[in-house]
Design a protein around this motif. Structure first.
Motif, PDB file in Angstrom:
ATOM      1  N   SER A 256       0.825  -1.192   0.000  1.00  0.00           N
ATOM      2  CA  SER A 256       0.000   0.000   0.000  1.00  0.00           C
ATOM      3  C   SER A 256       0.862   1.246   0.000  1.00  0.00           C
ATOM      4  CB  SER A 256      -0.890  -0.022   1.235  1.00  0.00           C
ATOM      5  OG  SER A 256      -1.558   1.208   1.342  1.00  0.00           O
ATOM      6  N   THR A 257       0.414   2.302  -0.693  1.00  0.00           N
ATOM      7  CA  THR A 257       1.118   3.574  -0.673  1.00  0.00           C
ATOM      8  C   THR A 257       0.349   4.536   0.222  1.00  0.00           C
ATOM      9  OG1 THR A 257      -0.137   4.535  -2.473  1.00  0.00           O
ATOM     10  CG2 THR A 257       1.772   3.171  -3.067  1.00  0.00           C
ATOM     11  N   THR A 258       0.748   5.777   0.244  1.00  0.00           N
ATOM     12  CA  THR A 258       0.002   6.764   1.027  1.00  0.00           C
ATOM     13  C   THR A 258      -0.709   7.751   0.103  1.00  0.00           C
ATOM     14  OG1 THR A 258       2.008   8.056   1.187  1.00  0.00           O
ATOM     15  CG2 THR A 258       1.478   6.655   3.065  1.00  0.00           C
ATOM     16  N   PRO A 260      -3.733   9.079  -1.650  1.00  0.00           N
ATOM     17  CA  PRO A 260      -5.177   8.849  -1.503  1.00  0.00           C
ATOM     18  C   PRO A 260      -5.862   8.703  -2.868  1.00  0.00           C
ATOM     19  CG  PRO A 260      -4.656  11.146  -1.077  1.00  0.00           C
ATOM     20  CD  PRO A 260      -3.353  10.446  -1.272  1.00  0.00           C
ATOM     21  N   THR A 279     -10.216   6.528   4.025  1.00  0.00           N
ATOM     22  CA  THR A 279      -9.534   6.778   2.759  1.00  0.00           C
ATOM     23  C   THR A 279      -9.007   5.449   2.201  1.00  0.00           C
ATOM     24  OG1 THR A 279      -8.835   8.935   3.579  1.00  0.00           O
ATOM     25  CG2 THR A 279      -7.680   8.085   1.643  1.00  0.00           C
ATOM     26  N   HIS A 281      -6.206   4.072  -0.292  1.00  0.00           N
ATOM     27  CA  HIS A 281      -4.997   4.574  -0.946  1.00  0.00           C
ATOM     28  C   HIS A 281      -4.647   3.728  -2.156  1.00  0.00           C
ATOM     29  CE1 HIS A 281      -4.729   5.785   3.331  1.00  0.00           C
ATOM     30  NE2 HIS A 281      -4.330   6.933   2.799  1.00  0.00           N
ATOM     31  N   GLU A 284      -3.815  -0.158  -2.093  1.00  0.00           N
ATOM     32  CA  GLU A 284      -4.254  -0.673  -0.803  1.00  0.00           C
ATOM     33  C   GLU A 284      -5.448  -1.613  -0.954  1.00  0.00           C
ATOM     34  OE1 GLU A 284      -5.029   1.124   3.611  1.00  0.00           O
ATOM     35  OE2 GLU A 284      -5.980   2.205   1.958  1.00  0.00           O
ATOM     36  N   ARG A 472      -5.524  -3.359   5.736  1.00  0.00           N
ATOM     37  CA  ARG A 472      -6.137  -2.647   6.831  1.00  0.00           C
ATOM     38  C   ARG A 472      -7.605  -3.066   6.849  1.00  0.00           C
ATOM     39  NH1 ARG A 472      -7.662   3.084   7.221  1.00  0.00           N
ATOM     40  NH2 ARG A 472      -7.399   3.209   4.976  1.00  0.00           N
TER      41      ARG A 472
END
Lengths: 506, 322
Positions: A256-258, A260, A279, A281, A284, A472
């Motif tokens: 996963s990246t950050t 959005p 959110t 991402h 993700e 997540r």
């Protein structure tokens, strides 16, 4: 008290399409006692109760009701034997009066005349309404009643049938605190009259308050039973969850990246969802866990523009989505939605595999000046995607999708959306009714999509599946987000505790 | 908005009557009112049958064809000098039999009512055209006298219409059968679970509709005096429109004969009578009738959208102003 049980199950087994759902269920319930039946979604509670209520026939095993063998062929048999099943979705006729609902199949007549004996109907209904503590005129239309009042009418109907055993499936889901209290005091009066109750609920406090005995089902087996005093809430939960099953999940290659992709802020729809913010991402896989009726599918429908929301904001790649945008506009922004109702909403069942695959991306293949379909590129795209989703080679493109297995149908739907190259894919119970082998392939496809930089929002009732796949997990209950667990904090107990509805404090 | 949708039909009724009353003083006379009621009788009786069918969320497109079929056979019988009473009896038998054929396909073979009755529409009209060799048949004087007969001052067609309204109303509101029809229309699956014989209920509404079509045909012939090749044409749509105008839902489970059906039929008939009094261009008739039917269907779907929204499942118990 006598020693005859109200109901006794012995060795009940049931399979659907070769998949065992119940395996040798045996337990009994004493007359006048109340049994709490708990277990995760898919543990087999509904199947067992449908067998008891005459909606399904068991493959093996038998039942004894009040000392005599009991083999209901349909719900009418069950009703005649004194078994009443009060479903979560109530079976009342909103356009008829309370009295008519109670006695629909046997309305009293004036002697041999064809007319209904209204006085007798009124009096009998008033007596029953008195017993359930509902001070409403018998001729009131059911559509004018609140959810709680309708619940009481259902119970009055069970009493009208002189039920000796009443099954209640999640009876408090749509009730207020006051209505729940009224219901419970009524159920206690029924207990005192010697009527046996089977109470199905995820609200363990309610089960503990009301029931004498407990049966916990897991994967179609009884994993715990006995008097309720022997179990505190943590013990019940650990019995429900059990030892985690070893199931294989494909390995995640990317991460996963950050960045959005889909941002949801304070999304609220009265009576449905409240203050939802999260959110998704790039890259993700975000899971949403919850029990049935937690509002997960409703949230997905709102995000895809199928239902409306009153408040809040949804952004896609940092651009605000207008509240009025429907599925088509949202698809153009890169959203895709795989619905939980595969047969009715996900597929055109009678249409061919090719037509189903091409459905959302048809416009791309309309290239000629007249916007006619370019058969060549179309056919090419379908062949490519068939290979990509590893659809079984045994069927031709022209075959209708209703002939496919659940797993292959799901691959067709997934293929359809993959052709549209979504940025964010929302999946609602993608593996429901899909066998283990096909599941692995679906998981692989989902992870591949994330590895290529898309965001995945995956709704599921299966904790293993989510902990096996997701980066997540959000937990929803009663239309709210009740937990946000990163991969390092995954625990079956904590997820399940967060998902259990809390008693409302109104 | 809610109240407007709920009381749409009476409101529409008052608006139409008031409009014609203002436009023409002749409209608001006792004579005209009686005239409209008498002329409403044939379509009104057909609409009573249609209301029963609509209550079960079905539809009967064959009523016009049943009317023509019964009329054609009765016409032939009368030309062969058979007594009037025998011909009338035959018409009613043909009506019930036709309804029975529809019922058999719908309730026993479970074919969609729309398809079955649409097929009957074409087959029935075809058979009747063959019987009449597409020629109009004049009926004897005795038939016409039925239309102008009066019993204690009340025109016979109106008397029959009134009796049918009362019987139908009592059946729907006061008998187990009637109440069970409402249950069936509300939810057939739940109705079966509640122990109702849903096939029998469904079959009986088509028998009733067939009977009403034949009785409507008798009253209509008594006013027209002849069987034309176009007899009964488009009656199915007039009857559906009148029933829906009277508050019956195309989705089943909702509708009344009194006041519903009566209101709907008189409304449609008033529009036609009003246009005649105003000397309106005859080409306008279908346009205006169609516009009113369209409004009725619009109201029905609006009502259903509203009900659906109110019936949406709740997940939380938010207070109303949360």
């Amino acid at each position: 008290m006598n020693t005859i049980s109200a109901i006794e199950f012995s060795g009940i087994s049931k399979s659907f399409a070769g998949v065992p759902v119940l395996r040798g269920i045996s337990f009994k319930l004493g007359a006048g006692r109340t049994l709490g039946l708990v277990g995760e979604n898919g543990a087999g509670k509904s199947t067992l109760m449908n067998i008891l209520g005459g909606n399904l026939l068991p493959d093996t095993g038998g039942m004894v009701l009040g000392g005599t063998p009991y083999t209901p062929q349909d719900p009418t048999d069950a009703a005649r034997a004194g078994v009443a099943f009060i479903h979560q979705e109530l079976n009342l006729f909103a356009n008829l009066s309370i009295a008519e609902n109670l006695f629909l199949a046997a309305l009293p007549r004036m002697g041999s005349m064809p007319w209904i004996d209204r006085r007798a109907l009124h009096d009998r209904t008033a007596t029953l309404l008195g017993q359930v503590g509902l001070a409403i005129a018998p001729e009131t239309l059911v559509e004018q009643l609140s959810a709680g009042e309708r619940q009481l009418v259902e119970i009055a109907r069970a009493l009208a049938l002189e039920a000796r055993l009443i099954i209640l499936d999640e009876p408090t889901t749509s009730l207020s605190v006051r209505e729940t209290e009224t219901l419970f005091s009524l159920l206690r009066r029924l207990q005192a009259r010697g009527i046996a109750l089977i109470y199905i609920s995820h609200l363990l406090e309610h089960v503990r308050q009301l029931c004498h005995d407990l049966v916990v089902l897991r994967d179609g087996e009884v994993v715990a039973q006995g008097p309720i005093e022997a179990y505190d809430t943590p013990a019940i939960i650990s019995a429900m969850v059990g030892r985690s099953l070893t199931r294989l999940y494909p390995e995640r290659r990317g991460a996963s990246t950050t960045v959005p992709l889909l941002e949801v802020r304070s999304l609220t729809q009265l009576h449905i969802v409240r203050d939802i913010s999260f959110t998704v991402h790039r890259g993700e896989v975000l899971g949403i866990f919850g029990l049935m009726g937690a509002g997960r599918s409703e949230l997905a429908r709102i995000l895809f523009g199928l239902d409306s929301a009153q408040y809040g904001e949804v952004r896609m790649r940092e651009k605000v989505i207008n509240r009025r945008e429907g599925p088509r506009e949202r698809m153009e922004r890169g959203l895709a939605f795989l619905t939980e109702d595969r047969r009715h909403e996900g597929l055109c069942l009678e249409a061919s595999i090719a037509d189903n695959l091409a459905l959302v991306s048809l416009r791309e293949h309309a290239r000629t000046p007249l916007r006619l379909l370019d058969r060549n590129t179309w056919q090419q795209a379908i062949s490519t995607i068939r290979a990509a989703v590893r659809l079984t080679a045994k069927v031709s493109d022209a075959q209708s999708v209703q002939t496919l297995s659940g797993g292959n149908q799901q691959k067709v739907i997934l293929g359809k959306w993959l052709l549209a190259k979504p940025e964010v894919l929302i999946l609602d119970e993608p593996t429901r009714g899909v066998d283990v082998g096909a599941r692995f392939e679906l998981y692989q496809l989902i992870l591949d999509l994330a590895d290529r930089g898309a965001g995945v929002l995956m709704i599921s009732s299966e904790i293993e599946e989510l902990t096996g796949l997701c980066d997540r997990i959000l937990v929803m209950s009663q239309g709210e987000i009740r937990g946000n667990f990163p991969r390092t904090e995954f625990s079956r107990e904590r997820l399940l505790v967060a998902a259990l509805p809390r008693e409302a404090h109104a | 908005m809610n109240a407007l949708l709920r009381y749409a039909s009476p409101i529409l009724f008052v608006v139409v009557i008031a409009t014609f009353g203002v436009l023409s003083p002749k409209f608001m006379t006792a004579d005209n009112a009686l005239n409209i009621l008498v002329q409403s009788a044939p379509v009104g009786i057909v609409t009573i049958g249609m209301t029963f069918v609509l209550l079960t969320a079905s539809v009967d497109l064959s009523v016009g064809a049943i009317m023509f079929l019964a009329a054609a056979i009765a016409g032939k019988m009368l030309q062969a000098d058979m007594p009037l009473s025998v011909a009338l009896g035959a018409m009613l038998v043909i009506g019930v039999t036709s309804g029975g054929i529809n019922a058999a396909f719908i309730a026993r073979l479970r074919i969609a009512p729309f398809v079955v009755t649409l097929a009957f529409l074409f087959i029935g009209r075809g058979v009747a055209l063959t019987i009449t060799q597409t020629r109009a048949m004049n009926l004897p004087e005795s038939f016409l006298r039925l239309g102008s007969a009066r019993i204690v001052g009340v025109p016979l067609p109106l008397l029959i219409f009134g009796m049918m309204l009362l019987i139908a109303h009592a059946t729907l509101t006061r008998t187990p059968f009637g109440r069970q029809l409402y249950a069936l229309g509300h939810n057939p699956v739940t109705a079966r679970k509640a122990g109702l014989n849903t096939s029998l209920l469904l079959a009986s509404v088509f028998l009733i509709s067939g009977f009403c079509a034949a009785l409507g045909a008798i009253l209509s012939l008594a006013q027209l005096g002849a069987v034309s090749p176009k007899f009964g044409e488009a009656y199915e749509f007039k009857a559906i429109a009148a029933a829906v105008l009277g508050g019956a839902s195309l989705f089943g489970g909702r509708g009344t004969v009194l006041p519903g059906t009566l209101l709907g039929v008189v409304l449609i008939q008033s529009v036609e009578a009003g246009l005649v009094i105003l000397n309106a261009d005859p080409y306008l008739y279908p346009i205006i009738t169609a516009a009113i039917i369209f409004i009725a269907v619009l109201i029905d779907s609006g009502r259903n959208t509203l009900l659906e929204r109110l019936g949406r499942r709740r997940i939380r118990n938010d207070s109303a102003q949360a």
